[in-house]
Scaffold this motif. Structure first.
Motif, mmCIF file in Angstrom:
data_model
loop_
_atom_site.group_PDB
_atom_site.id
_atom_site.type_symbol
_atom_site.label_atom_id
_atom_site.label_comp_id
_atom_site.label_asym_id
_atom_site.label_seq_id
_atom_site.Cartn_x
_atom_site.Cartn_y
_atom_site.Cartn_z
ATOM 1 N N THR A 103 -5.036 -42.455 12.607
ATOM 2 C CA THR A 103 -4.825 -41.223 13.374
ATOM 3 C C THR A 103 -5.183 -41.497 14.821
ATOM 4 O O THR A 103 -5.573 -42.623 15.179
ATOM 5 C CB THR A 103 -5.704 -40.077 12.828
ATOM 6 N N ASN A 104 -5.102 -40.470 15.643
ATOM 7 C CA ASN A 104 -5.496 -40.637 17.045
ATOM 8 C C ASN A 104 -7.006 -40.801 17.193
ATOM 9 O O ASN A 104 -7.493 -41.268 18.225
ATOM 10 C CB ASN A 104 -5.025 -39.440 17.877
ATOM 11 N N ASN A 105 -7.739 -40.427 16.156
ATOM 12 C CA ASN A 105 -9.200 -40.555 16.153
ATOM 13 C C ASN A 105 -9.564 -41.801 15.354
ATOM 14 O O ASN A 105 -9.322 -41.848 14.136
ATOM 15 C CB ASN A 105 -9.820 -39.308 15.527
ATOM 16 N N PRO A 106 -10.159 -42.816 15.981
ATOM 17 C CA PRO A 106 -10.472 -44.051 15.252
ATOM 18 C C PRO A 106 -11.492 -43.831 14.137
ATOM 19 O O PRO A 106 -11.642 -44.690 13.258
ATOM 20 C CB PRO A 106 -11.003 -44.993 16.336
ATOM 21 N N GLN A 107 -12.183 -42.674 14.109
ATOM 22 C CA GLN A 107 -13.169 -42.417 13.059
ATOM 23 C C GLN A 107 -12.549 -41.753 11.826
ATOM 24 O O GLN A 107 -13.245 -41.509 10.842
ATOM 25 C CB GLN A 107 -14.282 -41.526 13.630
ATOM 26 N N ARG A 108 -11.267 -41.500 11.881
ATOM 27 C CA ARG A 108 -10.610 -40.831 10.755
ATOM 28 C C ARG A 108 -9.300 -41.542 10.407
ATOM 29 O O ARG A 108 -8.612 -42.061 11.293
ATOM 30 C CB ARG A 108 -10.325 -39.361 11.078
ATOM 31 N N ARG A 109 -8.995 -41.517 9.118
ATOM 32 C CA ARG A 109 -7.737 -42.107 8.647
ATOM 33 C C ARG A 109 -7.071 -41.172 7.626
ATOM 34 O O ARG A 109 -7.713 -40.307 7.029
ATOM 35 C CB ARG A 109 -7.974 -43.478 8.011
ATOM 36 N N ILE A 110 -5.808 -41.404 7.457
ATOM 37 C CA ILE A 110 -5.011 -40.627 6.483
ATOM 38 C C ILE A 110 -4.890 -41.449 5.205
ATOM 39 O O ILE A 110 -4.614 -42.659 5.249
ATOM 40 C CB ILE A 110 -3.616 -40.304 7.052
ATOM 41 N N LEU A 111 -5.102 -40.816 4.073
ATOM 42 C CA LEU A 111 -5.028 -41.481 2.770
ATOM 43 C C LEU A 111 -3.746 -41.033 2.066
ATOM 44 O O LEU A 111 -3.500 -39.833 1.908
ATOM 45 C CB LEU A 111 -6.257 -41.116 1.929
ATOM 46 N N VAL A 112 -2.915 -41.994 1.672
ATOM 47 C CA VAL A 112 -1.631 -41.698 1.021
ATOM 48 C C VAL A 112 -1.624 -42.311 -0.381
ATOM 49 O O VAL A 112 -1.878 -43.515 -0.538
ATOM 50 C CB VAL A 112 -0.440 -42.256 1.830
ATOM 51 N N PHE A 113 -1.344 -41.469 -1.402
ATOM 52 C CA PHE A 113 -1.130 -41.952 -2.772
ATOM 53 C C PHE A 113 0.374 -41.942 -3.048
ATOM 54 O O PHE A 113 1.044 -40.919 -2.851
ATOM 55 C CB PHE A 113 -1.831 -41.052 -3.792
ATOM 56 N N VAL A 114 0.890 -43.071 -3.481
ATOM 57 C CA VAL A 114 2.313 -43.206 -3.782
ATOM 58 C C VAL A 114 2.450 -43.397 -5.290
ATOM 59 O O VAL A 114 1.953 -44.386 -5.841
ATOM 60 C CB VAL A 114 2.935 -44.406 -3.037
ATOM 61 N N GLN A 115 3.121 -42.429 -5.962
ATOM 62 C CA GLN A 115 3.253 -42.499 -7.417
ATOM 63 C C GLN A 115 4.727 -42.594 -7.816
ATOM 64 O O GLN A 115 5.478 -41.632 -7.735
ATOM 65 C CB GLN A 115 2.638 -41.265 -8.086
ATOM 66 N N PRO A 116 5.161 -43.795 -8.239
ATOM 67 C CA PRO A 116 6.545 -43.918 -8.718
ATOM 68 C C PRO A 116 6.725 -43.188 -10.056
ATOM 69 O O PRO A 116 5.764 -42.914 -10.776
ATOM 70 C CB PRO A 116 6.734 -45.433 -8.889
ATOM 71 N N ALA A 117 7.981 -42.863 -10.383
ATOM 72 C CA ALA A 117 8.290 -42.300 -11.697
ATOM 73 C C ALA A 117 8.051 -43.358 -12.771
ATOM 74 O O ALA A 117 8.178 -44.561 -12.523
ATOM 75 C CB ALA A 117 9.740 -41.832 -11.744
ATOM 76 N N THR A 118 7.687 -42.904 -13.969
ATOM 77 C CA THR A 118 7.480 -43.817 -15.097
ATOM 78 C C THR A 118 8.382 -43.413 -16.253
ATOM 79 O O THR A 118 9.066 -42.390 -16.203
ATOM 80 C CB THR A 118 6.018 -43.779 -15.567
#
Length: 654
Positions: A103-118
């Protein structure tokens, strides 16, 4: 780690595939959504849960993302908790891919979970709500229940599609082998050497695209027909599948407020229902003629094939686990075909309306048979076919509506259907007894359109009321070359109108020919009775007896029908009386006379057997009284018509 996730690209997508979480207050909701993406009910390939981003709108109302992010401690906490729950409380476990974005703030990040179909149907056990299946519908994660749950389980192979499941309680004896043979012949796979027996094996299927008609129970080995087999070839389909009925209603106006309407309640197997519906639709699909339009003088009210396609789609793709009937309703300006159950999962109503929906079947085995027997188009071409035919014939486009209860296809009539008003006027005049006005209205329609089936029916009804069989006979002779296009119920009415008690002798063969045409194919029991009565009225007892005999062979269950037994007995009495007339005719050879007396007594004995069998089966007092009168007449006829040799022998014994 995945290839870098582009959040701006995700924001531009439909949110069926993306869930935005700013603060991740409830980790279990994240896991439920990941399980829903893995289940992938809508066949989108999976989805993303983005933590630390809020979806908002700018001053113009367009979506924008606020990338607040998560602290390092919170990010690790959420990641660990989510992955732990995915392993421990999702069954079968899932392992979403994880990516961290700056992010624009080096002290924070974005967490992304990617779930494919099964390929599995996953459940998630929440602490406060037990184990559930979750799916993604539009932008929401919901629990899969009822039909949605069944669709999910079928899609994932955890549950066999309904039409392929064994029909509980049904056995091989509940299949109509004559209907099966007829279907095999129509599909071109019937062998006279092998018969239908090979297809009654649980190891033999008609095609690689459908399972065998019967399946053996694992423990008992009892053969059970599958649901699609009972629908197509069942002797008593509604006994096992109560919802497999069709209501065909006709309203003279544009809504259901009319005090008078016509309704046909169709039972039997789906092939019988489809045949009968095609005949009923044929009556509605007439051509209006306009002499003032030299470019397009003929305009059909509805394209027949479009009606057939709408009917075939409704019967093949409806939800038979719902006990509601399929409803086909004819109004003065449209036909509405209502199919119980929602659209199959993954079919969007707007895409359906455009005719670009991919092939999706609720009952694939059933749909295959309908396509092979030309009752519906294959490969999802039914709706495009309806759209094209309505456009080519000048009709307004069809209207498709769908909710969780039913799917409705409405086909508007061609704008040129003024003849309907004349026919409605004729119907009202007939009811009120104004036969001259009724005749004028009907003959006006027939003058423009000689193959208007409803007009022909009204023409026959009007002249029946007028007791003018000669007028009907003259009209029939004029248009005899066009009768191959008429459905059986129209031919039957014409036969009844020509072959009245007042009919001239030269008109009776014409009536009999119409009735023989009406009797082609498989008949309903009520139709058979009407044809037989009309044949006897036209003095064709031999044809009436042969027709009942043939139909009883095709329908063994009718052998115990007291009404049909009485009619066959009456026809046999008529044949006996003809033999008596021959025996008493002067100037005939002695051998002919003796043969006539022998046939007389043979017919009398057969008639008595049928009448007494009908008497034993009758539960209707009026019918019982009528049969007793016929038996008494039979005895009187026998006593009064002994051959000379028998009377002489009786005199010598005295």
């Amino acid at each position: 780690m995945t290839d870098s996730v582009d959040l701006d690209a995700l924001a531009r997508r439909e949110n069926e595939q993306t869930e935005w979480k700013e603060n991740v207050a409830d980790v279990e909701k994240v896991v439920a959504t990941l399980a829903a993406f893995a289940n992938d009910l809508q066949n989108l390939g999976g989805g993303y849960v983005v933590c630390g981003v809020a979806e908002d709108k700018d001053e113009h109302g367009f979506p924008v993302l606020r990338r607040t992010g998560l602290t390092a401690a919170r990010l690790k906490e959420v990641e660990g908790r989510v992955l732990s729950l995915c392993r421990a409380k999702v069954s079968p476990p899932i392992t979403p891919l994880v990516e961290e974005l700056p992010t624009n703030n080096p002290q924070r990040r974005i967490l992304v979970f990617v779930q494919p179909a099964t390929g599995s149907a996953h459940t998630f056990r929440r602490d406060d709500d037990g184990t559930r299946h979750y799916v993604r519908i539009s932008r929401s994660t919901i629990e899969a229940r009822n039909g949605v749950l069944k669709d999910l389980l079928v899609r994932k192979g955890a549950l066999e599609p309904w039409d392929r499941r064994p029909c509980n309680g049904a056995t091989e004896a509940d299949l109509d082998l004559i209907a099966l043979r007829d279907a095999l012949q129509r599909m071109g796979v019937f062998s006279t050497d092998l018969g239908v027996e090979p297809y009654l094996s649980p190891d033999v299927s008609i095609s690689a695209f459908v399972p065998p008609l019967l399946v053996a129970e694992p423990l008992s080995g009892v053969l059970r027909p599958r649901n699609f087999a009972v629908l197509l070839f069942g002797r008593e389909t509604q006994r096992f599948i109560p919802g497999a009925v069709t209501f065909f209603s006709i309203y003279p106006g544009v809504d259901r407020s009319d005090p008078h309407a016509e309704r046909h309640e169709l039972a039997g197997n789906l092939l019988e229902q489809a045949r009968r519906l095609q005949e009923l639709f044929d009556v509605q699909s007439y051509t209006a003629f306009d002499k003032t339009d030299p470019a397009v003088p003929n305009a059909i009210k509805y394209p027949t094939r479009a009606l057939y396609e709408a009917m075939g789609n409704a019967l093949a793709h409806r939800d038979y686990e719902v006990a509601d009937p399929t409803r086909l309703t004819v109004f003065a300006d449209r036909v509405a075909v209502a199919s119980p159950g929602p659209l199959p999962s993954g079919v969007d109503i707007e895409v359906l309306r455009a005719g670009t929906a991919p092939p999706r079947w609720r009952n694939q085995a059933l749909a295959w048979f309908f396509a092979r027997m030309q009752l519906a188009q294959a490969e999802g071409q039914g709706v495009p076919t309806i759209l094209r035919l309505m456009r080519e014939q000048g009709n307004p486009p069809p209207v498709f509506e769908a909710d969780q209860v039913r799917v409705v296809c409405t086909l508007p009539a061609h704008p040129r259907h003024a003849a309907l008003r004349d026919l409605r006027s004729a119907e009202q005049a007939l009811v009120l007894g104004d036969l001259d006005r009724a005749r004028a209205r009907v003959e006006g329609v027939l003058g423009n359109d000689p193959l208007n089936f409803r007009a022909i029916q009204l023409f026959a009804e009007v002249h029946l009321a007028r007791r003018d069989s000669a007028a009907v006979a003259a009209w029939v002779r004029t248009h005899a070359g066009q009768f191959d296009a008429l459905p059986s119920q129209v031919l039957l009415l014409l036969g009844e109108a020509v072959g009245t008690e007042q009919a001239r002798g030269e008109d009776r063969p014409l009536a009999i020919d119409l009735l023989v045409r009406a009797a082609r194919g498989r008949l309903e029991e009520r139709q058979l009775r009407r044809i037989v009565v009309a044949m006897r009225r036209a003095h064709d007892d031999e044809g009436a007896y042969a027709l009942i005999d043939r139909q009883m062979l095709e329908h063994p269950e009718w052998a115990n029908n007291p009404l049909l037994l009485q009619l066959r007995g009456d026809a046999l009495i008529g044949l006996a009386k003809r033999c008596r007339e021959m025996a008493k005719k002067p100037g005939i050879a002695q051998l002919t006379r003796e043969r006539a007396w022998r046939d007389f007594h043979s017919y009398m004995e057969q008639a008595e057997r049928d009448l007494r069998a009908a008497l034993a089966l009758s539960v209707d007092q009026h019918l019982t009284d009528q049969i007793n009168v016929n038996i008494a007449f039979l005895a009187k006829l026998r006593r009064a018509n002994q051959p000379p040799q028998r009377r002489a022998a009786r005199g010598r014994r005295g």
